[in-house]
Every structure is written in C-alpha cells, then in structure tokens.
Scaffold this motif. Structure first.
Motif, PDB file in Angstrom:
ATOM      1  N   SER A  93       0.037  -3.571  14.199  1.00 56.77           N
ATOM      2  CA  SER A  93      -0.174  -2.211  13.702  1.00 56.77           C
ATOM      3  C   SER A  93       0.704  -1.966  12.483  1.00 56.77           C
ATOM      4  O   SER A  93       1.721  -2.641  12.284  1.00 56.77           O
ATOM      5  CB  SER A  93       0.129  -1.176  14.791  1.00 56.77           C
ATOM      6  N   ILE A  94       0.278  -1.012  11.673  1.00 58.76           N
ATOM      7  CA  ILE A  94       1.018  -0.641  10.458  1.00 58.76           C
ATOM      8  C   ILE A  94       1.343   0.845  10.542  1.00 58.76           C
ATOM      9  O   ILE A  94       0.419   1.676  10.559  1.00 58.76           O
ATOM     10  CB  ILE A  94       0.196  -0.946   9.195  1.00 58.76           C
ATOM     11  N   PRO A  95       2.613   1.214  10.572  1.00 58.81           N
ATOM     12  CA  PRO A  95       2.964   2.645  10.595  1.00 58.81           C
ATOM     13  C   PRO A  95       2.858   3.254   9.195  1.00 58.81           C
ATOM     14  O   PRO A  95       3.374   2.704   8.227  1.00 58.81           O
ATOM     15  CB  PRO A  95       4.411   2.635  11.092  1.00 58.81           C
ATOM     16  N   ILE A  96       2.151   4.360   9.119  1.00 59.87           N
ATOM     17  CA  ILE A  96       2.025   5.094   7.854  1.00 59.87           C
ATOM     18  C   ILE A  96       2.377   6.546   8.137  1.00 59.87           C
ATOM     19  O   ILE A  96       1.631   7.257   8.816  1.00 59.87           O
ATOM     20  CB  ILE A  96       0.604   4.976   7.273  1.00 59.87           C
ATOM     21  N   PHE A  97       3.539   6.969   7.615  1.00 60.46           N
ATOM     22  CA  PHE A  97       4.071   8.298   7.890  1.00 60.46           C
ATOM     23  C   PHE A  97       4.181   8.481   9.404  1.00 60.46           C
ATOM     24  O   PHE A  97       4.850   7.731  10.082  1.00 60.46           O
ATOM     25  CB  PHE A  97       3.207   9.385   7.233  1.00 60.46           C
ATOM     26  N   SER A  98       3.507   9.466   9.954  1.00 57.71           N
ATOM     27  CA  SER A  98       3.585   9.716  11.403  1.00 57.71           C
ATOM     28  C   SER A  98       2.428   9.082  12.163  1.00 57.71           C
ATOM     29  O   SER A  98       2.286   9.295  13.368  1.00 57.71           O
ATOM     30  CB  SER A  98       3.602  11.229  11.671  1.00 57.71           C
ATOM     31  N   PHE A  99       1.584   8.302  11.457  1.00 55.94           N
ATOM     32  CA  PHE A  99       0.432   7.668  12.089  1.00 55.94           C
ATOM     33  C   PHE A  99       0.676   6.166  12.244  1.00 55.94           C
ATOM     34  O   PHE A  99       1.503   5.572  11.553  1.00 55.94           O
ATOM     35  CB  PHE A  99      -0.842   7.900  11.259  1.00 55.94           C
ATOM     36  N   LYS A 100      -0.080   5.582  13.139  1.00 59.92           N
ATOM     37  CA  LYS A 100      -0.032   4.137  13.341  1.00 59.92           C
ATOM     38  C   LYS A 100      -1.449   3.586  13.285  1.00 59.92           C
ATOM     39  O   LYS A 100      -2.310   3.989  14.061  1.00 59.92           O
ATOM     40  CB  LYS A 100       0.609   3.793  14.684  1.00 59.92           C
ATOM     41  N   ILE A 101      -1.681   2.710  12.343  1.00 57.91           N
ATOM     42  CA  ILE A 101      -2.995   2.085  12.193  1.00 57.91           C
ATOM     43  C   ILE A 101      -2.975   0.740  12.913  1.00 57.91           C
ATOM     44  O   ILE A 101      -2.208  -0.148  12.551  1.00 57.91           O
ATOM     45  CB  ILE A 101      -3.365   1.894  10.706  1.00 57.91           C
ATOM     46  N   SER A 102      -3.812   0.608  13.933  1.00 53.91           N
ATOM     47  CA  SER A 102      -3.838  -0.598  14.759  1.00 53.91           C
ATOM     48  C   SER A 102      -5.024  -1.476  14.387  1.00 53.91           C
ATOM     49  O   SER A 102      -6.132  -0.985  14.133  1.00 53.91           O
ATOM     50  CB  SER A 102      -3.922  -0.222  16.242  1.00 53.91           C
ATOM     51  N   PHE A 103      -4.786  -2.777  14.373  1.00 51.56           N
ATOM     52  CA  PHE A 103      -5.834  -3.756  14.112  1.00 51.56           C
ATOM     53  C   PHE A 103      -6.112  -4.512  15.405  1.00 51.56           C
ATOM     54  O   PHE A 103      -5.188  -5.008  16.054  1.00 51.56           O
ATOM     55  CB  PHE A 103      -5.402  -4.714  13.004  1.00 51.56           C
ATOM     56  N   HIS A 104      -7.396  -4.604  15.759  1.00 55.29           N
ATOM     57  CA  HIS A 104      -7.782  -5.156  17.045  1.00 55.29           C
ATOM     58  C   HIS A 104      -8.430  -6.532  16.898  1.00 55.29           C
ATOM     59  O   HIS A 104      -9.062  -6.837  15.882  1.00 55.29           O
ATOM     60  CB  HIS A 104      -8.742  -4.204  17.760  1.00 55.29           C
TER      61      HIS A 104
END
Length: 259
Positions: A93-104
């Motif tokens: 996952s990549i944290p961007i600001f307060s979000f977390k983008i997950s790769f599956h």
C-alpha cells in the motif's frame, strides 16, 4: 504529412509482401493474444511485431514509439486501476495524506494480463496498418466476400479523410496568417470557424464527387480492375506453424502469474 501512416504504408520494405499473408498473420496474432490467459504469449507477439515493424519494414523507431505510446499509457492506467479496485489480498500500500491506496494480488495479475493483451493486439494492428496500403486491404476484403456496400463505404471514408485533411490544413494556414491563434480566446473562436467551414466544405465536396461519379456512369457500384493473387502455400504453412507454436505456449504458460 511526411510520416503519416498512409505514407509509411506505401514506403516500407514489406509493402510488396502479399497483403493476404499480412492480414492472415496479423489477425491470427491478434486472436492468439486475446485468448491467452498469461502475459507471456502477448509479450512475445509484441516483440515479434515490433521487430518486424522496425527492423524488417524499416519504419522509423520514433514513429512507432509515437504510435504505441498511447496504448502503453492507457495500459498502465488500466493496470493501476485494476490493481486498486479488484481483489482482496493486499500486496502493498501507498499512504497519501490521510488515505491509503492498496494494491491487490488479483488486480495486479488481471491488470498485467490486460496490459499485455493490449500490447500484443495493438502491435499486430500497427504491423498491418504500417506495412499494407489501404487499397490493398479493400481488395482483400473484396476477395473475402465482404458486402460490396460495406467496402464501398470504407473506400469513400478513406478518400474523404484526406480531402478533409487537406481542407483543414488550408483553412488553418489562412487563419494562422491572420493571427487567428494568437491567444486562447482567439484560438477557440478560430477553431469553431474551422469546424463550421469543414462541415460546409465536406457537404460541397460530397455533392461534387457524386456528380462527377454520375457523369462517369456510376450505377451504385465502384468497380476495380486490380486483383491480388493468393499467397504461396509454404508461406501460409509457416504462419500456421508459428501460430501453432504460440498456441502451445499459451497452454504451457496458462497458469503463470507474476504475483
């Protein structure tokens, strides 16, 4: 215009190869790329087509890269989108600001498969477009017993692409000499005038062309005198052997996944 697709199709080292052979090869490679369930075969097709286009047909590398880049860009976008939205097994996952983008895992594998199929399919069609003049493709479609109305529509569309392109260049050049694109506001206004004029010119050119055709005994059918001989049997066999090898490779690599 020096490096338009039509110009390159008439000026390459494979232009004299039987067009039926090139159509057969490109279509079979496209189908094989689409039915593959792993990225191996589409990638192989991509490299084979790229080799034929650049080193055999002698198409400039910059032109080929320019044409294939949009497909690569769209494929990367599709890969990222699918890896984020499809699947539940998170790989990283990549944290961007307060979000977390997950790769599956499932999404990445699916995205890579779609990306590879895209490369294989687009390179197959570019091989056909860059090495085969359009009139030859029309003759091939005629020999394949496509409806005459369909072929004639394609011929007329192909003809008027260049008519409208020539008119667009003339009008735009006239606008540029009068500072029609000096700023954003003027550019939008000139672009609107250009579109309106092209619509009128297209109608006028179509009417004139129809009158010219009627004056030459046009009865609803466009007749052509040229015919294309069938390819040699050994060349057809070589293509089928190559495709058979690819199909075996499709079966062998069907369970291969990157993640």
């Amino acid at each position: 215009m020096k490096y338009s697709i039509d110009t390159l199709a008439y000026n390459n080292n494979l232009k004299n190869v039987n067009p039926k052979l090139k159509v057969l090869f490109a279509i079979l490679c496209l189908i094989t790329s689409v039915i593959s369930t792993s990225i191996v075969v589409p990638i192989v097709i991509f490299f084979v087509m790229s080799y034929l286009i650049i080193f055999k047909a002698k198409i400039p590398k910059k032109i080929y890269l320019y044409l294939i880049t949009p497909a690569i860009g769209f494929g990367i976008f599709t890969l990222v989108f699918m890896s984020i939205w499809y699947g539940t097994n998170e790989i990283f996952s990549i944290p961007i600001f307060s979000f977390k983008i997950s790769f599956h895992k499932y999404g990445l594998n699916l995205g890579l498969l779609v990306f590879s199929r895209m490369l294989g399919g687009v390179s197959s069609m570019l091989f056909l477009a860059l090495t085969t003049p359009m009139p030859q493709l029309f003759y091939v479609l005629r020999d394949l017993k496509f409806p005459s109305v369909f072929i004639e529509m394609l011929m007329m569309i192909y003809r008027y692409i260049f008519v409208l392109l020539d008119e667009m260049i003339r009008i735009k050049f006239a606008q540029e000499t009068r500072l029609g694109y000096k700023d954003l506001k003027t550019s939008y206004r000139s672009l609107g005038i250009l579109a309106a004029q092209l619509f009128i010119r297209a109608f006028e050119k179509g009417e004139k062309a129809y009158l010219y055709m009627l004056s030459r005994c046009y009865d609803g059918k466009l007749r052509t005198l040229e015919s294309i001989e069938n390819p040699k049997l050994k060349d057809v066999l070589l293509i089928f052997i190559f495709e058979f090898i690819l199909l075996i490779l499709v079966f062998i690599t069907k369970d291969i996944r990157i993640f």
